[in-house]
Design an enzyme around this catalytic site. Structure first.
Site, mmCIF file in Angstrom:
data_model
loop_
_atom_site.group_PDB
_atom_site.id
_atom_site.type_symbol
_atom_site.label_atom_id
_atom_site.label_comp_id
_atom_site.label_asym_id
_atom_site.label_seq_id
_atom_site.Cartn_x
_atom_site.Cartn_y
_atom_site.Cartn_z
ATOM 1 C CD GLN A 1 -2.550 -1.098 2.700
ATOM 2 O OE1 GLN A 1 -3.648 -0.535 2.817
ATOM 3 N NE2 GLN A 1 -1.966 -1.693 3.721
ATOM 4 C CG HIS B 1 -2.820 2.456 -2.155
ATOM 5 N ND1 HIS B 1 -2.817 2.304 -0.784
ATOM 6 C CD2 HIS B 1 -3.916 1.780 -2.595
ATOM 7 C CE1 HIS B 1 -3.862 1.589 -0.421
ATOM 8 N NE2 HIS B 1 -4.553 1.260 -1.497
ATOM 9 C CB CYS C 1 4.226 15.928 -19.909
ATOM 10 S SG CYS C 1 4.239 14.226 -20.519
ATOM 11 C CB SER D 1 -4.177 0.632 10.596
ATOM 12 O OG SER D 1 -4.606 1.237 9.379
HETATM 13 C C1 BV8 Z 1 -11.548 2.321 -3.783
HETATM 14 C C2 BV8 Z 1 -2.055 6.841 -1.312
HETATM 15 C C3 BV8 Z 1 -13.161 1.477 -5.331
HETATM 16 C C4 BV8 Z 1 -2.145 8.182 -0.722
HETATM 17 C C5 BV8 Z 1 -3.727 5.684 -0.048
HETATM 18 C C6 BV8 Z 1 -16.183 6.938 0.484
HETATM 19 C C7 BV8 Z 1 -15.849 7.434 -0.767
HETATM 20 C C8 BV8 Z 1 -14.904 6.825 -1.591
HETATM 21 C C9 BV8 Z 1 -14.266 5.680 -1.147
HETATM 22 C C10 BV8 Z 1 -14.593 5.207 0.112
HETATM 23 C C11 BV8 Z 1 -15.531 5.806 0.933
HETATM 24 N N1 BV8 Z 1 -15.610 5.094 2.086
HETATM 25 C C12 BV8 Z 1 -14.738 4.072 2.036
HETATM 26 C C13 BV8 Z 1 -14.126 4.117 0.853
HETATM 27 C C14 BV8 Z 1 -13.105 3.224 0.385
HETATM 28 C C15 BV8 Z 1 -11.786 3.924 0.630
HETATM 29 C C16 BV8 Z 1 -11.390 3.660 2.075
HETATM 30 O O1 BV8 Z 1 -10.978 2.582 2.411
HETATM 31 N N2 BV8 Z 1 -11.520 4.696 2.932
HETATM 32 C C17 BV8 Z 1 -11.153 4.521 4.328
HETATM 33 C C18 BV8 Z 1 -10.677 5.868 4.879
HETATM 34 C C19 BV8 Z 1 -12.372 3.997 5.072
HETATM 35 N N3 BV8 Z 1 -10.839 3.337 -0.280
HETATM 36 C C20 BV8 Z 1 -10.619 3.906 -1.462
HETATM 37 O O2 BV8 Z 1 -11.073 4.968 -1.824
HETATM 38 C C21 BV8 Z 1 -9.746 3.091 -2.385
HETATM 39 N N4 BV8 Z 1 -10.392 2.982 -3.659
HETATM 40 O O3 BV8 Z 1 -12.163 1.829 -2.854
HETATM 41 O O4 BV8 Z 1 -11.992 2.276 -5.102
HETATM 42 C C22 BV8 Z 1 -12.734 0.182 -5.863
HETATM 43 C C23 BV8 Z 1 -12.184 -0.771 -5.010
HETATM 44 C C24 BV8 Z 1 -11.819 -1.998 -5.541
HETATM 45 C C25 BV8 Z 1 -11.962 -2.255 -6.884
HETATM 46 C C26 BV8 Z 1 -12.511 -1.289 -7.733
HETATM 47 C C27 BV8 Z 1 -12.884 -0.067 -7.226
HETATM 48 C C28 BV8 Z 1 -8.426 3.768 -2.597
HETATM 49 C C29 BV8 Z 1 -7.671 3.773 -1.279
HETATM 50 C C30 BV8 Z 1 -6.250 4.282 -1.535
HETATM 51 C C31 BV8 Z 1 -6.033 5.594 -0.810
HETATM 52 N N5 BV8 Z 1 -4.633 5.967 -0.941
HETATM 53 N N6 BV8 Z 1 -2.450 5.924 -0.259
HETATM 54 C C32 BV8 Z 1 -0.881 8.501 -0.003
HETATM 55 O O5 BV8 Z 1 -0.173 7.573 0.466
HETATM 56 O O6 BV8 Z 1 -0.610 9.690 0.103
HETATM 57 S S1 BV8 Z 1 -4.180 4.933 1.393
HETATM 58 C C33 BV8 Z 1 -3.035 5.386 2.555
HETATM 59 O O7 BV8 Z 1 -3.593 5.175 3.810
HETATM 60 C C34 BV8 Z 1 -1.815 4.530 2.553
HETATM 61 O O8 BV8 Z 1 -1.356 4.198 1.286
HETATM 62 C C35 BV8 Z 1 -2.224 3.365 3.342
HETATM 63 O O9 BV8 Z 1 -2.758 2.388 2.506
HETATM 64 C C36 BV8 Z 1 -3.330 3.919 4.188
HETATM 65 C C37 BV8 Z 1 -2.881 3.897 5.608
HETATM 66 O O10 BV8 Z 1 -2.898 2.542 5.908
HETATM 67 P P1 BV8 Z 1 -1.631 1.806 6.528
HETATM 68 O O11 BV8 Z 1 -0.619 1.547 5.468
HETATM 69 O O12 BV8 Z 1 -2.189 0.664 7.242
HETATM 70 O O13 BV8 Z 1 -0.974 2.832 7.504
HETATM 71 P P2 BV8 Z 1 -1.498 3.212 8.952
HETATM 72 O O14 BV8 Z 1 -0.671 4.361 9.391
HETATM 73 O O15 BV8 Z 1 -2.985 3.332 8.929
HETATM 74 O O16 BV8 Z 1 -1.163 1.937 9.860
HETATM 75 C C38 BV8 Z 1 0.184 1.614 10.100
HETATM 76 C C39 BV8 Z 1 0.170 0.338 10.907
HETATM 77 O O17 BV8 Z 1 1.518 -0.040 11.131
HETATM 78 C C40 BV8 Z 1 -0.483 0.502 12.272
HETATM 79 O O18 BV8 Z 1 -1.347 -0.588 12.511
HETATM 80 C C41 BV8 Z 1 0.709 0.466 13.245
HETATM 81 O O19 BV8 Z 1 0.365 -0.187 14.463
HETATM 82 C C42 BV8 Z 1 1.702 -0.356 12.487
HETATM 83 N N7 BV8 Z 1 3.090 -0.048 12.804
HETATM 84 C C43 BV8 Z 1 3.619 1.161 13.120
HETATM 85 N N8 BV8 Z 1 4.944 1.016 13.332
HETATM 86 C C44 BV8 Z 1 5.252 -0.290 13.124
HETATM 87 C C45 BV8 Z 1 4.064 -0.960 12.781
HETATM 88 N N9 BV8 Z 1 4.037 -2.282 12.524
HETATM 89 C C46 BV8 Z 1 5.206 -2.953 12.596
HETATM 90 N N10 BV8 Z 1 6.389 -2.370 12.922
HETATM 91 C C47 BV8 Z 1 6.435 -1.050 13.188
HETATM 92 N N11 BV8 Z 1 7.601 -0.470 13.515
#
Ligand code: BV8
Length: 221
Positions: free
Chosen positions: A87, A105, A132, A173
């Site tokens: 991701q 992503h 571009c 997460s």
């Molecule tokens: C989609 C690029 C359809 C950006 C990212 C309303 C309107 C539109 C969409 C939606 C909606 N409601 C819900 C949705 C779906 C939406 C979604 O999920 N929203 C969430 C907020 C509910 N998803 C989308 O829109 C996706 N598209 O659904 O299209 C579709 C689907 C399928 C097929 C066809 C069509 C697109 C989602 C992509 C968004 N872009 N990234 C950027 O990076 O700037 S997401 C972005 O946030 C990151 O890339 C990452 O994926 C996400 C954060 O997640 P994590 O990577 O898990 O990071 P996080 O900080 O949350 O957690 C870190 C974890 O690591 C923690 O658990 C922590 O404990 C742990 N950790 C910390 N340190 C350590 C550790 N573990 C081990 N060792 C350590 N040292």
């Protein structure tokens, strides 16, 4: 033995890249919905470009960690039987030596021309609206999948999940879909390696807590 590994921001945390969580749900002080949606880009392209320019610049100041290196060793052992679906938009898996990496992503080091639709490897800022390299239009945006946009290569990911023997989720997460649903699509045994139990921890056959630089080499080696 076919293995699919999903990584999230936690796998890069010990390299010094902040996660979404660590910043209490803010990225470098920004609400993701203010900087990671097409609407935010349409509304304030300069703010969004600066957000990604800062993160792209930060990449040159960090290095892969032991978790990235362990996954590269796993690829050396498994070859085409391993697929890393990340991701993350950083390039730390590749810089650790992994080659079988799918960026669900998008990538910080890629620019997408909204005029000719070409994508280009990109290292510098985009905020100053460079032309571009292909068509010359000043229409380059970050090659990042924003909320509401369709992740890259879902058919490839689904096929890999449906035919894997092991699915391992590292440092995520379980908040963002569709990646958070992969544990349900995986045909094989599921394992979560995370600093703390994720939102979907109970959906995994096994969940281990700890830092990725300890858990991932322990699992790989
Ligand atoms: C989609 C690029 C359809 C950006 C990212 C309303 C309107 C539109 C969409 C939606 C909606 N409601 C819900 C949705 C779906 C939406 C979604 O999920 N929203 C969430 C907020 C509910 N998803 C989308 O829109 C996706 N598209 O659904 O299209 C579709 C689907 C399928 C097929 C066809 C069509 C697109 C989602 C992509 C968004 N872009 N990234 C950027 O990076 O700037 S997401 C972005 O946030 C990151 O890339 C990452 O994926 C996400 C954060 O997640 P994590 O990577 O898990 O990071 P996080 O900080 O949350 O957690 C870190 C974890 O690591 C923690 O658990 C922590 O404990 C742990 N950790 C910390 N340190 C350590 C550790 N573990 C081990 N060792 C350590 N040292």
């Amino acid at each position: 033995m076919r293995v699919v590994v999903l990584t999230g921001a936690g796998v890069s945390a010990e390299s010094g890249l902040s996660t979404f969580r660590d910043a209490d749900g803010l990225w470098e002080g920004h609400d993701p919905m203010q900087v990671a949606t097409p609407e935010a880009y349409a509304d304030d392209p300069g703010l969004v470009q600066r957000f990604y320019d800062e993160r792209r610049a930060a990449l040159s100041r960090v290095e892969p960690n032991a978790a990235h290196l362990a996954l590269a060793r796993l690829e050396a052992a498994l070859g085409d039987d391993l697929l890393v679906v990340t991701q993350n938009v950083d390039d730390l898996h590749e810089r650790a030596g992994s080659t079988r990496v799918h960026h669900l992503h998008g990538r910080l080091r890629s620019a997408w021309c909204t005029s000719c639709d070409d994508r280009h490897e990109w290292d510098g800022p985009l905020g100053d609206r460079p032309p571009c390299p292909g068509c010359g239009a000043r229409a380059l945006r970050p090659d990042i999948v924003w909320f509401g946009e369709i992740p890259y290569g879902m058919d490839l990911v689904e096929r890999a999940l449906w035919s894997c023997d092991h699915f391992v989720s590292i440092g995520t997460s379980g908040v963002v879909y569709p990646a958070a649903a992969f544990v349900h699509w995986a045909s094989g045994r599921t394992l979560e390696l995370n600093l703390e139990p994720s939102m979907g921890a109970s959906d995994f056959a096994e969940s281990r807590q700890g830092p990725a630089t300890h858990l991932v080499p322990g699992w790989v080696d």
